[in-house]
Scaffold this motif. Structure first.
Motif, PDB file in Angstrom:
ATOM      1  N   GLY A 174      45.758  35.289  48.381  1.00  0.00           N
ATOM      2  CA  GLY A 174      47.180  35.106  48.108  1.00  0.00           C
ATOM      3  C   GLY A 174      47.984  34.734  49.329  1.00  0.00           C
ATOM      4  N   LYS A 175      47.288  34.419  50.449  1.00  0.00           N
ATOM      5  CA  LYS A 175      47.931  33.997  51.695  1.00  0.00           C
ATOM      6  C   LYS A 175      48.953  35.017  52.182  1.00  0.00           C
ATOM      7  CE  LYS A 175      47.224  29.106  50.651  1.00  0.00           C
ATOM      8  NZ  LYS A 175      47.820  27.765  50.467  1.00  0.00           N
ATOM      9  N   ARG A 176      48.631  36.287  51.967  1.00  0.00           N
ATOM     10  CA  ARG A 176      49.458  37.408  52.426  1.00  0.00           C
ATOM     11  C   ARG A 176      50.882  37.357  51.862  1.00  0.00           C
ATOM     12  NH1 ARG A 176      46.250  35.937  56.780  1.00  0.00           N
ATOM     13  NH2 ARG A 176      44.921  37.588  57.639  1.00  0.00           N
ATOM     14  N   THR A 177      51.004  36.869  50.661  1.00  0.00           N
ATOM     15  CA  THR A 177      52.297  36.879  49.976  1.00  0.00           C
ATOM     16  C   THR A 177      52.185  37.758  48.742  1.00  0.00           C
ATOM     17  OG1 THR A 177      51.818  34.959  48.567  1.00  0.00           O
ATOM     18  CG2 THR A 177      52.784  34.528  50.737  1.00  0.00           C
ATOM     19  N   CYS A 178      53.301  38.303  48.314  1.00  0.00           N
ATOM     20  CA  CYS A 178      53.294  39.203  47.164  1.00  0.00           C
ATOM     21  C   CYS A 178      52.911  38.461  45.886  1.00  0.00           C
ATOM     22  CB  CYS A 178      54.674  39.843  47.021  1.00  0.00           C
ATOM     23  SG  CYS A 178      54.731  41.177  45.803  1.00  0.00           S
ATOM     24  N   SER A 179      53.535  37.314  45.650  1.00  0.00           N
ATOM     25  CA  SER A 179      53.246  36.557  44.430  1.00  0.00           C
ATOM     26  C   SER A 179      51.822  36.017  44.430  1.00  0.00           C
ATOM     27  CB  SER A 179      54.240  35.399  44.279  1.00  0.00           C
ATOM     28  OG  SER A 179      54.184  34.548  45.406  1.00  0.00           O
ATOM     29  N   GLY A 180      51.377  35.522  45.580  1.00  0.00           N
ATOM     30  CA  GLY A 180      50.018  34.991  45.673  1.00  0.00           C
ATOM     31  C   GLY A 180      48.973  36.058  45.452  1.00  0.00           C
ATOM     32  N   THR A 181      49.203  37.245  45.989  1.00  0.00           N
ATOM     33  CA  THR A 181      48.273  38.355  45.808  1.00  0.00           C
ATOM     34  C   THR A 181      48.194  38.761  44.343  1.00  0.00           C
ATOM     35  OG1 THR A 181      48.714  39.188  48.038  1.00  0.00           O
ATOM     36  CG2 THR A 181      47.763  40.742  46.467  1.00  0.00           C
ATOM     37  N   CYS A 182      49.328  38.803  43.668  1.00  0.00           N
ATOM     38  CA  CYS A 182      49.352  39.149  42.233  1.00  0.00           C
ATOM     39  C   CYS A 182      48.553  38.144  41.419  1.00  0.00           C
ATOM     40  CB  CYS A 182      50.785  39.215  41.722  1.00  0.00           C
ATOM     41  SG  CYS A 182      51.726  40.617  42.345  1.00  0.00           S
ATOM     42  N   VAL A 183      48.726  36.854  41.724  1.00  0.00           N
ATOM     43  CA  VAL A 183      47.984  35.811  41.011  1.00  0.00           C
ATOM     44  C   VAL A 183      46.488  35.961  41.254  1.00  0.00           C
ATOM     45  CG1 VAL A 183      47.560  33.330  40.880  1.00  0.00           C
ATOM     46  CG2 VAL A 183      49.896  34.172  40.992  1.00  0.00           C
ATOM     47  N   ALA A 184      46.095  36.234  42.492  1.00  0.00           N
ATOM     48  CA  ALA A 184      44.676  36.408  42.821  1.00  0.00           C
ATOM     49  C   ALA A 184      44.080  37.580  42.059  1.00  0.00           C
ATOM     50  CB  ALA A 184      44.514  36.611  44.326  1.00  0.00           C
ATOM     51  N   VAL A 185      44.820  38.670  41.971  1.00  0.00           N
ATOM     52  CA  VAL A 185      44.345  39.843  41.224  1.00  0.00           C
ATOM     53  C   VAL A 185      44.151  39.508  39.749  1.00  0.00           C
ATOM     54  CG1 VAL A 185      44.992  42.148  40.397  1.00  0.00           C
ATOM     55  CG2 VAL A 185      45.312  41.555  42.798  1.00  0.00           C
ATOM     56  N   LEU A 186      45.114  38.804  39.175  1.00  0.00           N
ATOM     57  CA  LEU A 186      45.032  38.445  37.753  1.00  0.00           C
ATOM     58  C   LEU A 186      43.843  37.521  37.484  1.00  0.00           C
ATOM     59  CD1 LEU A 186      48.804  37.919  36.895  1.00  0.00           C
ATOM     60  CD2 LEU A 186      47.335  39.811  36.168  1.00  0.00           C
ATOM     61  N   VAL A 187      43.575  36.600  38.410  1.00  0.00           N
ATOM     62  CA  VAL A 187      42.427  35.697  38.247  1.00  0.00           C
ATOM     63  C   VAL A 187      41.125  36.502  38.286  1.00  0.00           C
ATOM     64  CG1 VAL A 187      41.113  33.830  39.323  1.00  0.00           C
ATOM     65  CG2 VAL A 187      43.593  33.665  39.144  1.00  0.00           C
ATOM     66  N   MET A 188      41.008  37.418  39.243  1.00  0.00           N
ATOM     67  CA  MET A 188      39.808  38.250  39.347  1.00  0.00           C
ATOM     68  C   MET A 188      39.618  39.100  38.095  1.00  0.00           C
ATOM     69  SD  MET A 188      39.920  39.616  43.269  1.00  0.00           S
ATOM     70  CE  MET A 188      40.061  38.495  44.642  1.00  0.00           C
ATOM     71  N   CYS A 189      40.689  39.701  37.638  1.00  0.00           N
ATOM     72  CA  CYS A 189      40.589  40.595  36.478  1.00  0.00           C
ATOM     73  C   CYS A 189      40.364  39.820  35.187  1.00  0.00           C
ATOM     74  CB  CYS A 189      41.842  41.460  36.372  1.00  0.00           C
ATOM     75  SG  CYS A 189      41.926  42.704  37.679  1.00  0.00           S
ATOM     76  N   THR A 190      40.818  38.580  35.149  1.00  0.00           N
ATOM     77  CA  THR A 190      40.490  37.731  34.006  1.00  0.00           C
ATOM     78  C   THR A 190      38.989  37.489  33.949  1.00  0.00           C
ATOM     79  OG1 THR A 190      42.647  36.628  34.090  1.00  0.00           O
ATOM     80  CG2 THR A 190      40.880  35.482  32.926  1.00  0.00           C
ATOM     81  N   GLY A 191      38.403  37.234  35.119  1.00  0.00           N
ATOM     82  CA  GLY A 191      36.951  37.088  35.182  1.00  0.00           C
ATOM     83  C   GLY A 191      36.231  38.353  34.767  1.00  0.00           C
ATOM     84  N   GLU A 192      36.758  39.499  35.193  1.00  0.00           N
ATOM     85  CA  GLU A 192      36.146  40.778  34.818  1.00  0.00           C
ATOM     86  C   GLU A 192      36.268  41.024  33.317  1.00  0.00           C
ATOM     87  OE1 GLU A 192      36.498  45.565  35.876  1.00  0.00           O
ATOM     88  OE2 GLU A 192      37.753  44.095  36.917  1.00  0.00           O
ATOM     89  N   TYR A 193      37.408  40.677  32.745  1.00  0.00           N
ATOM     90  CA  TYR A 193      37.612  40.886  31.304  1.00  0.00           C
ATOM     91  C   TYR A 193      36.614  40.068  30.488  1.00  0.00           C
ATOM     92  CZ  TYR A 193      39.654  40.601  26.666  1.00  0.00           C
ATOM     93  OH  TYR A 193      39.823  40.626  25.304  1.00  0.00           O
ATOM     94  N   PHE A 194      36.496  38.781  30.829  1.00  0.00           N
ATOM     95  CA  PHE A 194      35.570  37.937  30.069  1.00  0.00           C
ATOM     96  C   PHE A 194      34.118  38.320  30.332  1.00  0.00           C
ATOM     97  CE2 PHE A 194      39.320  35.110  29.855  1.00  0.00           C
ATOM     98  CZ  PHE A 194      39.329  34.916  28.482  1.00  0.00           C
ATOM     99  N   ALA A 195      33.839  38.824  31.530  1.00  0.00           N
ATOM    100  CA  ALA A 195      32.482  39.289  31.826  1.00  0.00           C
ATOM    101  C   ALA A 195      32.117  40.488  30.959  1.00  0.00           C
ATOM    102  CB  ALA A 195      32.367  39.659  33.302  1.00  0.00           C
ATOM    103  N   SER A 196      33.073  41.404  30.776  1.00  0.00           N
ATOM    104  CA  SER A 196      32.805  42.599  29.987  1.00  0.00           C
ATOM    105  C   SER A 196      32.659  42.304  28.499  1.00  0.00           C
ATOM    106  CB  SER A 196      33.921  43.635  30.192  1.00  0.00           C
ATOM    107  OG  SER A 196      35.166  43.116  29.753  1.00  0.00           O
TER     108      SER A 196
END
Length: 277
Positions: A219-241
């Motif tokens: 997220g390039k050390r930004t609040c919005s970028g970090t939130c987007v990165a988390v959502l992308v990771m968790c989307t991958g986790e959701y579909f994996a599960s």
């Protein structure tokens, strides 16, 4: 579609908390490498204090309080010994795991999964309540961080410490506060994980502390970028599960690794997109 989005937001809550703590620490110029260990430690303490006090609120409160004080005292010891904060923080992950194992044997006689009749919560209620609490904490913290003078001081502690020093502001205190806040958010994430499972499982973080650090850099050390990165990771986790329900032949270890593969792919792709910009 709405259910999928809602489930992803529920799934993201613990990682979002841990990532926000890692982001604050990065603002102060001191990486919170200890986050993964604190998540595991707070999850165990939440279970232990809840079972011992018969109160979920007390269990969460004492778990978070212990972890924050633990990091504060640890940091003071590091500063007194003039040790390398990065290496000390890295070693703390190992120490936290050993401490959990020791306390688990002393209090409950086992190093394995811990369950108790006094630590059982309805799954859907636990997910909803913990997610609401997590996002409320994050929203309040964002307001304090970006709309107050002390929040500004904390955000520039690492990048513009000379400015703070010229105004007579204690930079060392800002770095200490950043680590304590990182411990607070990580310990809240640990409590959420164990409450949702209605039990304590060794290594319950499953690497979320490292994913939190990855999310901050993605997220390039930004609040919005970090939130987007988390959502992308968790989307991958959701579909994996849920992928094994569609393709039963896929091995479980492969599915478990998908969130981490997603993070690695993003880390490899991010520099290329930066160059193009």
């Amino acid at each position: 579609m709405t259910d999928i989005i809602l489930n992803i937001f529920f799934l993201s809550a613990p990682l979002m908390l841990a990532s926000f703590g890692a982001l604050i620490s990065e603002y102060a110029g001191r990486s919170a490498i200890f986050i993964d260990g604190i998540i595991n430690l707070s999850a165990f303490l939440c279970y232990a204090f809840t079972v011992l006090t018969k109160s979920t609120a007390a269990g969460c409160f004492f778990a978070v309080l212990f972890c924050v004080l633990f990091i504060f005292l640890f940091l003071k010891a590091v500063e007194r010994a003039r040790a390398n904060p990065f290496l000390a923080s890295l070693a703390l992950n190992i120490f936290s795991g050993a401490l959990v194992s020791l306390l688990s044997v002393e209090l409950f006689g086992t190093r394995g999964v811990l369950t108790s009749p006094s630590f059982v919560f309805p799954a859907q209620t636990a997910r909803t309540v913990t997610s609401a609490a997590a996002y409320l904490i994050i929203m309040v913290s964002v307001i304090l961080l970006f709309a107050t003078k002390r929040g500004l001081y904390l955000r520039i502690t690492g990048s513009d410490s000379d400015v703070l020093l010229s105004r007579g502001i204690n930079v060392a205190a800002g770095k200490t506060a950043a680590w304590c806040l990182a411990a607070f958010f990580a310990s809240c994430a640990g409590c959420i994980l164990t409450l949702r499972l209605s039990s304590f499982v060794p290594n319950i973080s499953s690497g979320r502390g490292w994913l939190a650090l990855a999310a901050v850099f993605l997220g390039k050390r930004t609040c919005s970028g970090t939130c987007v990165a988390v959502l992308v990771m968790c989307t991958g986790e959701y579909f994996a599960s849920n992928l094994q329900n569609v393709f039963p032949g896929i091995s479980a270890p492969l599915l478990i690794s998908l969130p981490y593969v997603t993070a690695l792919l993003l880390l490899f792709l991010e520099p290329n997109s930066t160059k193009e910009d």
